[in-house]
Scaffold this motif. Sequence first.
Motif, short mmCIF file in Angstrom:
data_model
loop_
_atom_site.label_atom_id
_atom_site.label_comp_id
_atom_site.label_asym_id
_atom_site.label_seq_id
_atom_site.Cartn_x
_atom_site.Cartn_y
_atom_site.Cartn_z
N LEU A 154 0.82 -1.21 0.00
CA LEU A 154 0.00 0.00 0.00
C LEU A 154 0.86 1.26 0.00
N VAL A 155 1.89 1.30 0.84
CA VAL A 155 2.71 2.51 0.92
C VAL A 155 3.55 2.70 -0.35
N VAL A 156 3.99 1.59 -0.95
CA VAL A 156 4.72 1.69 -2.21
C VAL A 156 3.81 2.23 -3.30
N GLU A 157 2.60 1.69 -3.35
CA GLU A 157 1.63 2.13 -4.36
C GLU A 157 1.33 3.62 -4.25
N ASN A 158 1.32 4.14 -3.02
CA ASN A 158 0.98 5.54 -2.79
C ASN A 158 2.20 6.45 -2.63
N LYS A 159 3.36 5.92 -3.02
CA LYS A 159 4.59 6.71 -3.08
C LYS A 159 4.97 7.34 -1.74
N VAL A 160 4.73 6.60 -0.66
CA VAL A 160 5.14 7.06 0.66
C VAL A 160 6.67 7.07 0.73
N ASN A 161 7.22 8.10 1.36
CA ASN A 161 8.69 8.24 1.42
C ASN A 161 9.33 7.35 2.46
N VAL A 162 8.68 7.19 3.61
CA VAL A 162 9.24 6.39 4.70
C VAL A 162 8.16 5.52 5.31
N PHE A 163 8.45 4.24 5.47
CA PHE A 163 7.56 3.33 6.19
C PHE A 163 8.32 2.77 7.38
N ALA A 164 7.72 2.83 8.55
CA ALA A 164 8.36 2.32 9.76
C ALA A 164 7.38 1.47 10.55
N PHE A 165 7.90 0.46 11.25
CA PHE A 165 7.03 -0.30 12.15
C PHE A 165 7.80 -0.69 13.39
N ALA A 166 7.08 -0.85 14.48
CA ALA A 166 7.67 -1.24 15.76
C ALA A 166 6.65 -2.07 16.54
N ARG A 167 7.17 -2.89 17.44
CA ARG A 167 6.31 -3.80 18.21
C ARG A 167 5.52 -3.05 19.28
N TYR A 168 4.23 -3.36 19.37
CA TYR A 168 3.37 -2.79 20.39
C TYR A 168 3.74 -3.34 21.77
N ALA A 169 3.87 -2.44 22.74
CA ALA A 169 4.18 -2.84 24.11
C ALA A 169 2.92 -2.68 24.96
N PRO A 170 2.18 -3.76 25.21
CA PRO A 170 0.88 -3.66 25.88
C PRO A 170 1.01 -3.45 27.38
N THR A 171 -0.06 -2.93 27.97
CA THR A 171 -0.15 -2.88 29.42
C THR A 171 -0.58 -4.26 29.90
N SER A 172 -0.65 -4.42 31.21
CA SER A 172 -1.02 -5.72 31.77
C SER A 172 -2.44 -6.13 31.42
N TYR A 173 -3.25 -5.15 30.97
CA TYR A 173 -4.65 -5.45 30.64
C TYR A 173 -4.85 -5.77 29.16
N GLU A 174 -3.78 -5.76 28.37
CA GLU A 174 -3.92 -5.93 26.92
C GLU A 174 -3.07 -7.08 26.39
N LYS A 175 -2.87 -8.08 27.20
CA LYS A 175 -1.99 -9.18 26.82
C LYS A 175 -2.56 -10.01 25.67
N SER A 176 -3.86 -9.92 25.43
CA SER A 176 -4.47 -10.75 24.39
C SER A 176 -3.97 -10.39 23.00
N ILE A 177 -3.49 -9.17 22.80
CA ILE A 177 -2.99 -8.77 21.48
C ILE A 177 -1.46 -8.62 21.49
N HIS A 178 -0.86 -9.16 22.53
CA HIS A 178 0.60 -9.06 22.68
C HIS A 178 1.31 -9.90 21.61
N LEU A 179 2.40 -9.38 21.07
CA LEU A 179 3.24 -10.10 20.13
C LEU A 179 4.59 -10.33 20.82
N THR A 180 4.94 -11.57 21.03
CA THR A 180 6.17 -11.87 21.76
C THR A 180 7.38 -11.38 20.97
#
Length: 216
Positions: free
Chosen positions: A135-161
Amino acid sequence: MTWTEIESVFENCRDMCKKANRKPYFYITGGDPILHSRFWDLMELFKAHNIAFTILGNPFHLNDDVCKKLKYYGCERYQLSIDGLRETHYAMRKKGSFDTTIEKLKCLHKAGIRSAIMTTVSGVNAEKLPGIIDLVVENKVNVFAFARYAPTSYEKSIHLTPEKYRIERTAIRNTVRSSRKSQSGKWKRSNYYLYLRRYLWSGRNSNFSSCELAFL
């Protein structure tokens, strides 16, 4: 922040950079910084001191006129968020924000502001990363970045180890590099760099926590 607090932080940063013999540069974030009652006063302050800056904000108040003003005041880059393809993004963000984000990229590019897309990776959207990069390549985005979500103790269900994140990050890196070498690669561009950043919370054996893909 009050205007007095903003001026104080601004001058403290300028003073620190002067003592360190460094050129000041600011990253302005929110919420949506544009909604602050003294936002345009801050823009005047940057312009008066010839200081460039990046904004990490939302797309909802961007238009051609606003982007032209931002460019005039010294905005070099504007970062928006996409946390999945349309339905995944809507489940995590405000409904309508996906299409609005894609639409406003055109306003930024027209004004000469470099665009950036940030994805916060969790157990909900990790497998969507290749589609987001398409999607970002198609729309000529200059920079794409991603980082791991750090959940609180109440959001472990969507945690990515860290282990799972490392697998996803490595797969993206390898796919991008392979596609770049291929003449028909769908992510092929004239030039780009892949930048891996290490953070304290990534863990001793988890290698890199963040990835930035910049298209030049």
